[in-house]
Structure formats: structure tokens, C-alpha cells
Scaffold this motif. Structure first.
Motif, PDB file in Angstrom:
ATOM      1  N   TYR A 264      -5.261  -6.923   2.240  1.00  0.00           N
ATOM      2  CA  TYR A 264      -4.181  -6.836   3.216  1.00  0.00           C
ATOM      3  C   TYR A 264      -4.492  -7.756   4.397  1.00  0.00           C
ATOM      4  CZ  TYR A 264      -3.103  -2.441   0.781  1.00  0.00           C
ATOM      5  OH  TYR A 264      -2.801  -1.488  -0.165  1.00  0.00           O
TER       6      TYR A 264
ATOM      7  N   GLY B  30      -4.477  -7.706   8.342  1.00  0.00           N
ATOM      8  CA  GLY B  30      -4.447  -6.674   9.379  1.00  0.00           C
ATOM      9  C   GLY B  30      -5.036  -7.153  10.691  1.00  0.00           C
TER      10      GLY B  30
ATOM     11  N   VAL C 273      -8.633  -0.531  11.885  1.00  0.00           N
ATOM     12  CA  VAL C 273      -7.465  -1.400  11.700  1.00  0.00           C
ATOM     13  C   VAL C 273      -6.270  -0.752  12.399  1.00  0.00           C
ATOM     14  CG1 VAL C 273      -5.915  -2.468  10.025  1.00  0.00           C
ATOM     15  CG2 VAL C 273      -8.359  -2.260   9.511  1.00  0.00           C
TER      16      VAL C 273
ATOM     17  N   VAL D  17      -1.090  -3.448  10.040  1.00  0.00           N
ATOM     18  CA  VAL D  17      -1.150  -4.083   8.724  1.00  0.00           C
ATOM     19  C   VAL D  17       0.182  -4.767   8.451  1.00  0.00           C
ATOM     20  CG1 VAL D  17      -1.575  -3.758   6.260  1.00  0.00           C
ATOM     21  CG2 VAL D  17      -2.715  -2.277   7.930  1.00  0.00           C
TER      22      VAL D  17
ATOM     23  N   ARG E   9       1.620  -3.820   4.416  1.00  0.00           N
ATOM     24  CA  ARG E   9       1.140  -2.471   4.094  1.00  0.00           C
ATOM     25  C   ARG E   9       1.764  -1.939   2.816  1.00  0.00           C
ATOM     26  NH1 ARG E   9       3.371   1.845   8.513  1.00  0.00           N
ATOM     27  NH2 ARG E   9       1.712   2.994   7.464  1.00  0.00           N
TER      28      ARG E   9
ATOM     29  N   CYS F 199       2.390   0.428  12.850  1.00  0.00           N
ATOM     30  CA  CYS F 199       1.970   1.114  11.618  1.00  0.00           C
ATOM     31  C   CYS F 199       1.543   2.532  12.002  1.00  0.00           C
ATOM     32  CB  CYS F 199       0.870   0.328  10.914  1.00  0.00           C
ATOM     33  SG  CYS F 199       1.473  -1.243  10.245  1.00  0.00           S
TER      34      CYS F 199
END
Length: 821
Positions: A60, A62, A72, A75, A78, A151
Motif C-alpha cells: 500500500y 501510506g 500509519v 492509506v 486502502r 482513513c
């Protein structure tokens, strides 16, 4: 002293670390970041790159803290992981941030409606990844920013809430698991309906509620405190509603998040232990669970059982050992009648009820708030909006009171509407001195004498008014009164004839019921079908509305207005006799899944344009200039050929030829169709009807109700949803499924959506008049761009039905509300 020295050395060392980092914080269209490469913010706080969470092998893009690479905070892809280490992140010449896989296919992309001459992507010191013009650092001109798409983590200066102009909803959502950053089933967001409030959601249902903002903190959480390290603000205006916190000391790191189990947490970084220490971990006890005790009940975690009915209420079906059946909650001991003979029970120290179906005003006093609640039969409670101002502002609740809790600190006062006969809390006995006792006796005597005089004057005055009213009613009944005939210009039907025609008002002949009263089908001796609207004794409307409808509609003749055949005023009965519409009202078709299939696009065009022409006649072409004030789907009747006819003129008002607008202290109409200036300030004009027409047009196209509209992705009204789809260039998604197959008329459908959005714009001056609307609907001329609609989030909606939270229904009854000053 040693601990202080240690903290100073750590902070100094970390500041040196920041200044020593030389990695770039930006990438341009001729650059890219491959797996293994990174971006670092200018001050060295945050880093962007590729990562694999936990033991997962997927990759990913991030952003994480430099001090803790495992933390993290954002993202990009995601929900679209890479399966290998061949990913590439780059900026296109058009200003799009794209993530490519091994086959150069786009796995993830940012979105933007604007372009820049020299676009760059930059990781800011706040942890915000932005796409902007290289030479322009104005946040208002960013093409795109990660802070708009959180996120699981809410960082300082990141907004939690809505941009009401664009429809952007910024919310925090959990990861699926510690090794899968895909969007989980828990989210923290602001519900913008009514008075906005912060809620914790599990999928589409409310799990817990922090409550609405009261000027100091959220009503359900008083632990929020301003301090030298952490401060915050809550913004609520026409353009935005959001919560945001900031850290004045940039050497301190704080983050808030919702973990995969749905628990909200806040952490602070401790240099001494090189770890995140929890400041707050929300405990979801029974009373934190949304509506745990049902309606009209209060939850107190320190009591056993925790649920108890509010004073004046009883459990619907109490269980053994538990006085409240949590599935049903409680009901009133004494039902409320629709009058102002009520009192309010003050409940102190509570978390205020769910405000999603509330109404609010920022500048009103608490006394004015009580007065408005008394004047509206649907109002069940009121409270102060802003406790910071010492009790200023007003919140009104309509319908059930849900999710009330007792708070140890930080609770508010709630005033619950009760019948005047309902016993209140017993008062403490008072002991008076002799002087006070004499003063009380003398004062009481003077009060009795004064009340006697006032009562006598009131009796004489009421008797005089009653005689005047009886004289007026007698004049209405007197067919020999020439001036009355001139005014009504309609035949008078005999009571016996109407009773015979309707089979003595049999329920078998009942067509429906509205704010005026029931409507019956009847057959006259010559075989003509009629519709009889009978004024109910319990109706909120009365003789004035009856006479208003008679006097106005008798003077109006148009193919798109229902025809009034006569009236009956006899034996305390007030009835209006209309031509019979066999297909009843429009709402019975467009909001019914089966019957809506009978309305193809050709029929819907005919209905929309017919209503437009009817309104044009009322506004410009009739002998009187008429404002309808209650245009809605249930007031559009359909004849044999599905031609529309506007009905129900009880709330209509006539204007002088040169009159532009007017104002009233008695706001009457239907939520969902009311224009903002009318619902909020009582100001109405022809543009008020234009707003209602725009709502109606969007309802006809979509087959959905504006009021009570539900969508899994947001909490907007239908007009807000239409606007969101329009600015995202997805207006076709608004069209009802039955119409999509009719591709040859797709452009025509989009034109009607466009016109509908023009009609529901926030400001009256931006809305077209009905003559322009008729022209825009019938030709292919270029249309102006619409602006943000009024009631984008339905903030004045008030649910007078008894449906439970979460259902998508609305009771479209006509209501009366005193003006909010």
C-alpha cells in the motif's frame, strides 16, 4: 530536574533530526516514487512510501510518523492493494495523483475538477498530502488533499465534517483488521441532519452518539477540555459544519483514531518511552449504546436497572425485574392534545436526545424557544443551543425523544412537553415569617381582585367576539346576502344532498385525509362524481382557511387547477365540493414501486410541465396574483388522462400586482417543500412556490421523497443528493430505474434535473420565475449553472411521525410553526 533535562535533550535532538533531513517533500510530473522510495515532509515529521501492514504481503501507499514507522495515519489505496513491489506513484500533467501497477494500469487515483499549469504533489508538515500549483500555497486552491479523505486517523488540523457547498463528507473509518487497511464497518462522522451531531456508526446504523455541540463540548461527552497542548473548535455555518483540533506546540504529537473494533481512541507520543500512550479510550457501556433504553426513557449507568421512563411516561410492556422494555421504550401517561395548554418538565444534567430530527436557531432566547414549542403541536421538547452563552439559542425536538442519558458532569437542561394535568415533581415545603405571610395574604387578595376584573373584561370581550363570529357565519349561510354571493361566486350545496351523495360519509367512500380533514367520494343524483372535503373539528386549519380557499379558487379557471364546484356551510359543517379525480394524487404513483411503472417519461414530462403552467397562471396570468404556499406531490391530483391539477388552496395568499414578497409570523406548509427563507423567517413570494416546484420536479424524476430520503453513503436530503451527483457529473444516477431504459429521452431527463436544481437554489434571487421555467422546459436553450440548493442537509426537517430512527419515511402533513426570530 533530571527528568526535565532529559526531556529537553530529547526535544533538542529531535529538532536537529528534523533539520538534518534532506529528502524531497514534493514530486512533479516528470518524477515518480517507486516501491522503496519515499517523500518526507519539510520538517521531518511525516513520511510517505510503500508498506505492508503486519504480516501481510500486499503493498500500500501510506503516510506514517517518522518517529514511529509502524503508525500509519493514511492509506491511499486502502481498498485496492498491490500484490507485488512494482507499484509507482506519480503526478500527471493534468494534476492527478495516480498509483500504477506492474502493467501500468491505474490502481488508485485522486480526483479533481480543476487543473494547474505546474502541478506538484507535496507532503506538508501536517501530514497532509496535497496536489497544487507549484507557486500557489493557498489551501483554498489545492486541487486535491488527503485531509479530505481520512482513513482511521484524525490528525491535528484535519476536519471531521461536511463541506455543504460541494457535498464532501470527511469522516474517519476503521481498518478491517490490523493487517488490512480496507474500510471497516465502523466510522466516526458528523450527522448533518437537524442540529449536527457526532456519531459512531456500525455500517449504516448508529452505534453511539457523542451528541451535538453546545458551545463548550459535545452534549454526550463533557471530557473535551481546552488546554495549552490541545485546543479545538466546532464550525457551523452555511458552507461548512466540522470539528477540528490543533496543537499549538509542534513538538507534541497527538492523534485520534477509530480502531478495528470500533473503539475511538486518542494517543500522545512519549519521547521517554518511545511509544504512544493512550489519553482517551472510549468505553462503550450500556448507556453509551445508541437508544439503549428506547424512546422517552433515560439511561443511568449508576442505577440498577439502568433504564427508567421519564416522569409522566410508562413502559409500553414492562418485563420482570426491568421497569422498561428497551425494545419499545415508554409512552405518555396523558396524551397531548393540539393546544397550548401544556407545561414543560425540566430535566437537568442529561445528554440531550438525538437531534437528527430537530430544528435550531442560534440567536433565540430560551423564553422565545418555549413559545415556539408551545405553538407547534409536533414539538415535544426544547433546550438551549449554546450553554457557553449562558443559555442562548434554541433547539426544538419533534416526535420521539431518543438516547437520553444521565451525566455525572457537563449535562444540560432539557424541557419536556407535558399535559397540563400531568402531576409534576413535588415541591419542598416553605416556611415564612409573619411579615412575609402578611405580604403574601395582601398580595394574594390583590391578585384575586385583579384576576376577577381581568376575567370579567375577558368574558365581555370574548362574548363580543363570539357574537361577531356568529354574525359572520350567519352571513356566510345567508344565500340572500348579495355581497357574500359576489365574494364566493359559487353554488351552495345542501347538507342533506351531500350526505346522500357520500352515503352519509361512509368510510367506504373515504378517499383520504389531509390537514383540512377527510375527503369523500360522492355521486350526485344526476350521476356526476364529486370529491367532498370536510373540515374536521380537530383540524389545525379552520374557518379562515376554508373561506380563503373558497374565495381564491372560485376566481381561478385553468386546466391545471382543480375545479371547485361549490361549498356547503350548514349545521356547523364546512365542506368544499370538487370535481372528482379518479387517479387521486401524484404521490400515490411516484412513491409506489408498482404504480410508478405506469408513469413513463412522457407522462412525467406532462405532469412537470402541467404543474409549471398551473403555477405560471397563478403567479402571472390569473385575475389575482396567487402564492400557493403548500405545493407538494399529495396536492397534485391526476385526472383520467393523468393530467395534473393543483389543489388545496387553503394556505394560499393573494398579492397586489406590484407586490414582491410578504412576511408572516405563522409559518404554514410542509417540511421538505418549504423554501429556506419561508421556513426560517416567514418570508414568502412567488420564489417560495418555485422552490417547492423544484423539489417536486426532482421527486418526479427520481421517484424518491425529499423529506425522509435515505442513502447509504451520506445523510443528505434528496435535493442535496441531486446536487452532489450534479457536481460530481453523475446526474443520471438520480433517475428512477424505470426511466433509464428510455435512452432516447435521456438528455430531456437531464434537462429537467437541471431546471429542478435551478429552482431549489438557496437564495430566492437566484431562482428563475415560472415563466422562465416553462420556457426552459420546452426548448433547448442554454441553461445557467445551478448553485447550492437550500436545505442541502435538511436542517429544518422535523419528523412528526412516530417511526423509529433509521427508517426512511416522512409524514408529509401540513404544519404550522411560529416564526423563528
Amino acid at each position: 530536574m533530571e527528568a526535565f533535562t532529559h526531556l529537553f535533550v530529547c526535544s533538542f535532538f529531535f529538532s536537529l533530526l528534523r533539520t538534518s533531513i534532506s529528502q524531497d517533500s514534493t514530486i512533479t510530473p516528470n518524477q515518480s516514487i517507486r516501491d522503496g522510495g519515499t517523500l518526507v515532509s519539510a520538517d521531518g515529521s511525516f513520511q510517505l512510501g510503500f508498506f505492508s501492514p503486519g504480516n501481510s504481503k500486499t503493498r500500500y501507499v501510506g503516510i506514517w510518523y517518522m518517529i514511529s514507522s509502524e503508525t500509519v495515519v493514511w492509506v491511499a489505496n486502502r481498498n485496492a492493494p498491490l500484490n507485488d513491489q512494482s507499484g509507482v506513484l506519480k503526478v500527471t500533467d493534468d494534476g492527478f495523483l495516480v498509483l500504477l501497477n506492474s502493467t501500468n494500469s491505474i490502481v488508485w487515483s485522486s480526483n479533481t475538477s480543476r487543473t494547474a499549469e505546474n502541478p506538484v504533489a507535496q507532503l506538508l508538515d501536517t501530514g497532509n498530502l496535497v496536489v497544487k500549483d507549484r507557486i500557489d500555497d493557498d489551501p483554498e486552491k489545492f486541487l486535491w488533499q488527503s485531509f479530505d479523505y481520512p482513513c482511521d486517523t484524525l490528525l491535528p488540523k484535519m476536519k471531521l465534517g461536511w463541506n455543504l457547498v460541494t457535498g464532501l463528507d470527511r469522516f474517519v473509518s476503521s481498518w478491517k483488521s490490523t493487517e488490512d487497511p480496507a474500510q471497516g464497518e465502523y466510522s466516526m462522522r458528523i450527522d448533518p441532519r437537524g442540529l449536527p451531531q457526532v456519531v459512531l456508526m456500525k455500517r449504516d446504523s448508529i452505534l453511539a452518539r457523542l451528541g451535538s455541540w453546545n458551545g463548550l463540548h459535545f452534549t454526550g461527552y463533557s471530557g473535551l477540555r481546552q488546554n495549552p497542548i490541545y485546543n479545538y473548535e466546532f464550525v457551523l455555518n452555511e458552507k461548512e459544519v466540522y470539528f477540528e483540533y490543533k496543537l499549538p506546540d509542534t513538538s507534541v504529537f497527538v492523534r485520534s483514531m477509530v480502531n478495528p473494533s470500533g473503539v475511538p481512541q486518542r494517543f500522545i507520543w512519549m519521547d521517554r518511552t518511545h511509544s504512544w500512550e493512550p489519553i482517551i479510550t472510549a468505553q462503550l457501556d450500556q448507556c453509551a449504546i445508541y437508544a439503549f433504553c428506547g424512546s422517552y426513557a433515560s439511561c443511568d449507568i449508576n442505577n440498577s436497572p439502568v433504564c427508567s421512563c421519564l416522569e409522566g411516561f410508562l413502559s409500553k410492556s414492562p418485563k420482570d425485574g426491568d421497569p422498561v422494555d428497551r425494545s419499545d421504550g415508554c409512552v405518555r401517561m396523558t396524551p397531548l392534545e393540539c393546544n397550548d395548554r401544556h407545561k414543560f418538565l425540566k430535566r437537568t444534567g442529561v445528554k440531550l436526545p438525538d437531534t437528527s430530527s430537530s430544528w435550531y436557531n442560534k440567536s433565540m432566547t430560551l423564553e422565545e424557544c418555549e413559545g415556539i414549542c408551545l405553538k407547534n403541536c409536533s414539538c415535544t421538547a426544547y433546550a438551549s443551543l449554546d450553554v457557553r452563552g449562558g443559555g442562548s439559542g434554541c433547539v426544538l425536538w419533534f416526535g420521539r425523544l431518543v438516547d437520553i442519558s444521565e451525566l455525572a458532569e457537563g449535562g444540560q437542561d432539557l424541557y419536556i412537553r407535558m399535559a397540563i394535568s400531568e402531576p409534576g415533581r413535588p415541591e419542598k415545603k416553605r416556611h415564612f415569617s409573619k411579615k412575609k405571610l402578611v405580604a403574601i395574604i395582601v398580595g394574594s387578595t390583590l391578585l384575586v381582585v385583579g384576576m376577577t376584573i381581568v376575567g370579567l373584561v375577558s368574558y365581555i370581550w370574548k362574548k363580543k367576539l363570539k357574537n361577531q363570529e356568529m354574525t359572520k357565519r350567519s352571513q356566510m349561510k345567508d344565500n340572500n346576502n348579495e355581497s357574500e354571493k359576489e365574494d364566493m361566486e359559487l353554488p351552495i350545496f345542501d347538507m342533506v344532498a351531500i350526505a346522500n351523495a357520500t352515503d352519509n360519509f361512509s368510510n367506504n367512500n373515504k378517499l383520504g385525509e389531509g390537514g383540512f380533514g377527510p375527503v369523500y367520494k360522492g355521486i350526485l343524483p344526476e350521476g356526476r362524481n364529486i370529491a367532498v372535503k370536510r373540515l374536521s373539528k380537530n383540524s389545525g386549519q379552520g374557518l379562515n382557511e376554508f373561506k380563503n380557499e373558497v374565495n381564491l379558487i372560485a376566481k381561478l379557471q385553468h386546466r391545471n387547477l382543480v375545479k371547485l364546484l361549490g361549498s356547503c356551510i350548514q349545521e356547523n359543517e364546512n365542506m368544499l365540493i370538487y370535481e372528482y379525480m379518479p387517479n387521486k394524487s401524484l404521490d400515490s404513483f411516484i412513491f409506489d414501486k408498482a404504480k410508478s411503472k405506469l408513469l413513463d417519461w412522457h407522462k412525467r414530462i406532462n405532469i412537470i410541465r402541467g404543474v409549471a403552467k398551473g403555477l405560471l397562471y397563478l403567479h402571472e396570468d390569473s385575475r389575482l396574483k396567487i402564492i400557493h404556499r403548500d405545493l407538494k406531490a399529495s396536492n397534485i391530483l391526476l385526472d383520467n388522462n393523468m393530467n395534473p391539477k393543483i389543489s388545496d388552496f387553503g394556505l394560499a395568499r393573494s398579492f397586489e400586482e406590484d407586490q414582491i414578497d410578504s412576511k408572516t409570523n405563522r409559518i404554514i406548509g410542509t417540511y421538505g417543500y418549504m423554501s429556506p427563507e419561508y421556513a426560517a423567517h416567514g418570508q414568502y413570494s412567488i420564489k417560495s412556490d418555485v422552490f417547492s416546484f423544484g423539489v417536486l420536479a426532482l421527486e418526479i424524476v427520481s421517484g424518491k421523497k425529499n423529506r425522509g430520503f435515505c442513502h447509504s453513503d451520506h445523510h443528505l436530503s434528496l435535493t442535496g443528493h441531486a446536487w452532489k451527483l450534479w457536481i460530481e457529473d453523475r446526474p443520471m444516477e438520480l433517475i428512477e430505474d424505470n426511466l433509464v431504459a428510455d435512452l432516447c429521452t435521456l438528455s430531456n431527463v437531464l434537462r429537467h434535473i437541471h431546471v429542478g436544481l435551478l429552482c431549489v437554489q438557496q437564495r430566492p434571487k437566484n431562482r428563475p420565475n415560472m415563466s422562465s421555467v416553462v420556457q426552459m422546459l420546452s426548448n433547448e436553450s442554454l441553461l445557467p449553472k445551478p448553485k447550492q440548493p437550500g436545505f442541502f442537509t435538511d436542517s429544518l426537517e422535523a419528523d412528526s411521525s412516530s417511526t423509529k430512527h433509521g427508517t426512511c419515511s416522512a409524514n408529509e402533513i401540513t404544519i404550522t410553526l411560529l416564526e423563528a426570530r
